[in-house]
Motif scaffolding. Sequence first.
Motif, PDB file in Angstrom:
ATOM      1  N   ALA A  69       0.880  -1.268   0.037  1.00  0.00           N
ATOM      2  CA  ALA A  69       0.033   0.049  -0.353  1.00  0.00           C
ATOM      3  C   ALA A  69       0.732   1.528  -0.528  1.00  0.00           C
ATOM      4  O   ALA A  69       1.764   1.032   0.997  1.00  0.00           O
ATOM      5  CB  ALA A  69      -0.903  -0.169   1.016  1.00  0.00           C
ATOM      6  N   ASN A  70       0.674   2.020  -0.543  1.00  0.00           N
ATOM      7  CA  ASN A  70       0.944   4.069  -0.889  1.00  0.00           C
ATOM      8  C   ASN A  70       2.445   3.429  -1.073  1.00  0.00           C
ATOM      9  O   ASN A  70       3.079   3.975  -1.268  1.00  0.00           O
ATOM     10  CB  ASN A  70       1.108   4.203   0.787  1.00  0.00           C
ATOM     11  N   ASN A  71       2.443   2.865  -2.010  1.00  0.00           N
ATOM     12  CA  ASN A  71       3.304   2.602  -3.006  1.00  0.00           C
ATOM     13  C   ASN A  71       4.931   1.893  -2.788  1.00  0.00           C
ATOM     14  O   ASN A  71       5.804   2.457  -2.657  1.00  0.00           O
ATOM     15  CB  ASN A  71       3.944   4.198  -3.366  1.00  0.00           C
ATOM     16  N   TYR A  72       3.702   1.141  -2.068  1.00  0.00           N
ATOM     17  CA  TYR A  72       4.952   0.145  -1.133  1.00  0.00           C
ATOM     18  C   TYR A  72       5.476   0.803   0.300  1.00  0.00           C
ATOM     19  O   TYR A  72       7.027   0.506   0.525  1.00  0.00           O
ATOM     20  CB  TYR A  72       5.726  -0.875  -2.327  1.00  0.00           C
ATOM     21  N   ALA A  73       5.398   1.071   1.223  1.00  0.00           N
ATOM     22  CA  ALA A  73       5.150   2.270   1.846  1.00  0.00           C
ATOM     23  C   ALA A  73       6.497   1.241   3.331  1.00  0.00           C
ATOM     24  O   ALA A  73       7.408   1.095   3.855  1.00  0.00           O
ATOM     25  CB  ALA A  73       4.584   3.193   2.191  1.00  0.00           C
ATOM     26  N   LEU A  74       5.339   0.669   3.428  1.00  0.00           N
ATOM     27  CA  LEU A  74       5.113  -0.370   4.115  1.00  0.00           C
ATOM     28  C   LEU A  74       5.996  -1.593   4.379  1.00  0.00           C
ATOM     29  O   LEU A  74       7.512  -1.765   5.171  1.00  0.00           O
ATOM     30  CB  LEU A  74       4.189  -0.991   5.003  1.00  0.00           C
ATOM     31  N   GLY A  75       6.051  -1.791   3.623  1.00  0.00           N
ATOM     32  CA  GLY A  75       7.133  -3.079   3.160  1.00  0.00           C
ATOM     33  C   GLY A  75       8.802  -2.761   2.430  1.00  0.00           C
ATOM     34  O   GLY A  75       9.322  -3.249   2.897  1.00  0.00           O
ATOM     35  N   THR A  76       8.892  -1.856   2.630  1.00  0.00           N
ATOM     36  CA  THR A  76      10.069  -1.035   1.818  1.00  0.00           C
ATOM     37  C   THR A  76      10.607  -0.046   3.326  1.00  0.00           C
ATOM     38  O   THR A  76      11.673  -0.690   3.585  1.00  0.00           O
ATOM     39  CB  THR A  76      10.189   0.560   1.165  1.00  0.00           C
ATOM     40  N   GLN A  77      10.056   0.075   3.783  1.00  0.00           N
ATOM     41  CA  GLN A  77       9.966   0.888   5.358  1.00  0.00           C
ATOM     42  C   GLN A  77      11.421  -1.012   6.367  1.00  0.00           C
ATOM     43  O   GLN A  77      12.117  -0.620   6.550  1.00  0.00           O
ATOM     44  CB  GLN A  77       9.328   1.076   6.613  1.00  0.00           C
ATOM     45  N   LEU A  79      12.286  -2.957   5.311  1.00  0.00           N
ATOM     46  CA  LEU A  79      13.377  -3.761   4.038  1.00  0.00           C
ATOM     47  C   LEU A  79      14.527  -3.045   4.537  1.00  0.00           C
ATOM     48  O   LEU A  79      16.151  -3.074   4.543  1.00  0.00           O
ATOM     49  CB  LEU A  79      12.840  -4.050   2.984  1.00  0.00           C
ATOM     50  N   ASN A  80      14.153  -1.285   4.440  1.00  0.00           N
ATOM     51  CA  ASN A  80      15.850  -0.424   5.154  1.00  0.00           C
ATOM     52  C   ASN A  80      15.688  -1.004   5.911  1.00  0.00           C
ATOM     53  O   ASN A  80      16.943  -0.160   6.904  1.00  0.00           O
ATOM     54  CB  ASN A  80      14.343   0.619   4.913  1.00  0.00           C
ATOM     55  N   ALA A  81      14.773  -0.924   7.577  1.00  0.00           N
ATOM     56  CA  ALA A  81      15.720  -1.495   8.377  1.00  0.00           C
ATOM     57  C   ALA A  81      16.357  -2.596   8.901  1.00  0.00           C
ATOM     58  O   ALA A  81      17.325  -2.280   9.682  1.00  0.00           O
ATOM     59  CB  ALA A  81      13.794  -1.466   9.282  1.00  0.00           C
ATOM     60  N   ILE A  82      16.490  -3.466   7.845  1.00  0.00           N
ATOM     61  CA  ILE A  82      16.665  -4.689   7.925  1.00  0.00           C
ATOM     62  C   ILE A  82      18.196  -4.010   8.209  1.00  0.00           C
ATOM     63  O   ILE A  82      19.184  -4.664   7.564  1.00  0.00           O
ATOM     64  CB  ILE A  82      16.624  -5.933   7.612  1.00  0.00           C
ATOM     65  N   ASN A  87      22.925  -7.112  11.911  1.00  0.00           N
ATOM     66  CA  ASN A  87      22.645  -7.576  12.662  1.00  0.00           C
ATOM     67  C   ASN A  87      21.991  -7.577  14.436  1.00  0.00           C
ATOM     68  O   ASN A  87      22.322  -7.888  14.843  1.00  0.00           O
ATOM     69  CB  ASN A  87      24.518  -7.509  12.847  1.00  0.00           C
ATOM     70  N   ASP A  88      20.793  -6.469  13.940  1.00  0.00           N
ATOM     71  CA  ASP A  88      20.044  -6.056  15.415  1.00  0.00           C
ATOM     72  C   ASP A  88      19.343  -6.774  15.090  1.00  0.00           C
ATOM     73  O   ASP A  88      18.586  -6.893  14.148  1.00  0.00           O
ATOM     74  CB  ASP A  88      20.213  -4.650  15.430  1.00  0.00           C
ATOM     75  N   ALA A  89      18.455  -8.188  16.252  1.00  0.00           N
ATOM     76  CA  ALA A  89      17.826  -8.863  15.907  1.00  0.00           C
ATOM     77  C   ALA A  89      16.267  -8.031  15.993  1.00  0.00           C
ATOM     78  O   ALA A  89      15.344  -8.603  15.483  1.00  0.00           O
ATOM     79  CB  ALA A  89      17.535  -9.995  17.109  1.00  0.00           C
ATOM     80  N   SER A  90      16.426  -6.913  16.023  1.00  0.00           N
ATOM     81  CA  SER A  90      14.797  -5.410  16.878  1.00  0.00           C
ATOM     82  C   SER A  90      14.501  -4.303  14.648  1.00  0.00           C
ATOM     83  O   SER A  90      14.059  -4.189  14.605  1.00  0.00           O
ATOM     84  CB  SER A  90      15.453  -4.688  17.645  1.00  0.00           C
ATOM     85  N   SER A  91      15.847  -5.335  13.900  1.00  0.00           N
ATOM     86  CA  SER A  91      15.598  -4.689  12.738  1.00  0.00           C
ATOM     87  C   SER A  91      14.835  -5.630  12.431  1.00  0.00           C
ATOM     88  O   SER A  91      13.988  -5.068  11.285  1.00  0.00           O
ATOM     89  CB  SER A  91      16.579  -4.132  12.225  1.00  0.00           C
ATOM     90  N   GLN A 118      15.100  -7.588  -3.216  1.00  0.00           N
ATOM     91  CA  GLN A 118      15.030  -8.796  -2.047  1.00  0.00           C
ATOM     92  C   GLN A 118      14.553  -9.143  -1.491  1.00  0.00           C
ATOM     93  O   GLN A 118      13.427  -9.759  -2.113  1.00  0.00           O
ATOM     94  CB  GLN A 118      15.642  -7.240  -0.765  1.00  0.00           C
ATOM     95  N   MET A 119      15.084 -10.942  -0.474  1.00  0.00           N
ATOM     96  CA  MET A 119      14.221 -11.090   0.167  1.00  0.00           C
ATOM     97  C   MET A 119      12.523 -10.889   0.999  1.00  0.00           C
ATOM     98  O   MET A 119      13.063 -10.071   1.504  1.00  0.00           O
ATOM     99  CB  MET A 119      14.885 -12.391   1.299  1.00  0.00           C
ATOM    100  N   ALA A 120      11.401 -11.068   0.976  1.00  0.00           N
ATOM    101  CA  ALA A 120      10.567 -10.408   1.576  1.00  0.00           C
ATOM    102  C   ALA A 120      11.004 -10.762   3.303  1.00  0.00           C
ATOM    103  O   ALA A 120      11.118 -11.610   3.551  1.00  0.00           O
ATOM    104  CB  ALA A 120       9.386 -11.735   1.513  1.00  0.00           C
ATOM    105  N   ALA A 121      10.586  -9.373   3.155  1.00  0.00           N
ATOM    106  CA  ALA A 121      11.180  -9.334   5.099  1.00  0.00           C
ATOM    107  C   ALA A 121      10.790 -10.246   5.871  1.00  0.00           C
ATOM    108  O   ALA A 121      11.845 -10.598   7.185  1.00  0.00           O
ATOM    109  CB  ALA A 121      10.713  -8.202   5.672  1.00  0.00           C
TER     110      ALA A 121
END
Length: 239
Positions: A69-77, A79-82, A87-91, A118-121
């Motif tokens: 949704a919203n031009n892949y906003a959540l999915g991109t968010q 992936l960017n966090a990872i 190496n951070d589990a919280s990512s 990229q691989m699905a989060a």
Amino acid sequence: MTALLLTCCSSDSEVKAETNQYQAHMAKTLIVYYSYTGNCKAIVNSLASQITADQLEIQPAEKGLRYEANNYALGTQLLNAIKANPNDASSYPAIDPVTVSIDDYQNIIIVTPLWWSQMAAIMQTFLFQNRTKLAGKTVAMIVSSHSSGISGVVADAQRLLPNVTWAGDALGINASNHSNRNSLIENWLPTQNFHSSTTGISHVKSDVKKSKVYTLQGTLALVGQKGIVIKDGKKVAIK
């Protein structure tokens, strides 16, 4: 491990002979998959019809999210966090608890979607959380995408699982050949060096040499093509 896209093969009987040859010796196998749109589930169904394997579906802890949704906003968010802190589990986004004992399996087949190269989060979370349990396993991978190449997913898998033995090249299945997935998987499986239940080593790949099959027009024959074809320089009728 690199990316592999199979589009043609030899005759059906040759491929099925190879499939039966290695399947009889495959060690205990687990198919691990995440399916957002249903395409990966369809791939898993095709794969499960050709080998004996248990299945584990990975589910996000938070249900009903629309990653596109919203031009892949959540999915991109996600992936960017990872990418920012791999190496951070919280990512990594939370997933439902895994109740299957991974220790019981020697072969793992990952079936995952591609998200923006990229691989699905969600699948990345599973691999990150279970990288220690997966160490030493023989791992193969099938990637579902719309049209993109799968090299980015391969790179993610190699980063997340540095201590596994890759069975062979990953298989990419996209929108243009998804309907042909049964044959693609059938031809991909014999290229994989799965762990053997009889020898305890990861070399169950068939030694049968496949000959390329061509149409009368000189192009490579499609999987399951019937009629007159050219094989080893001779015209052959495939019924």
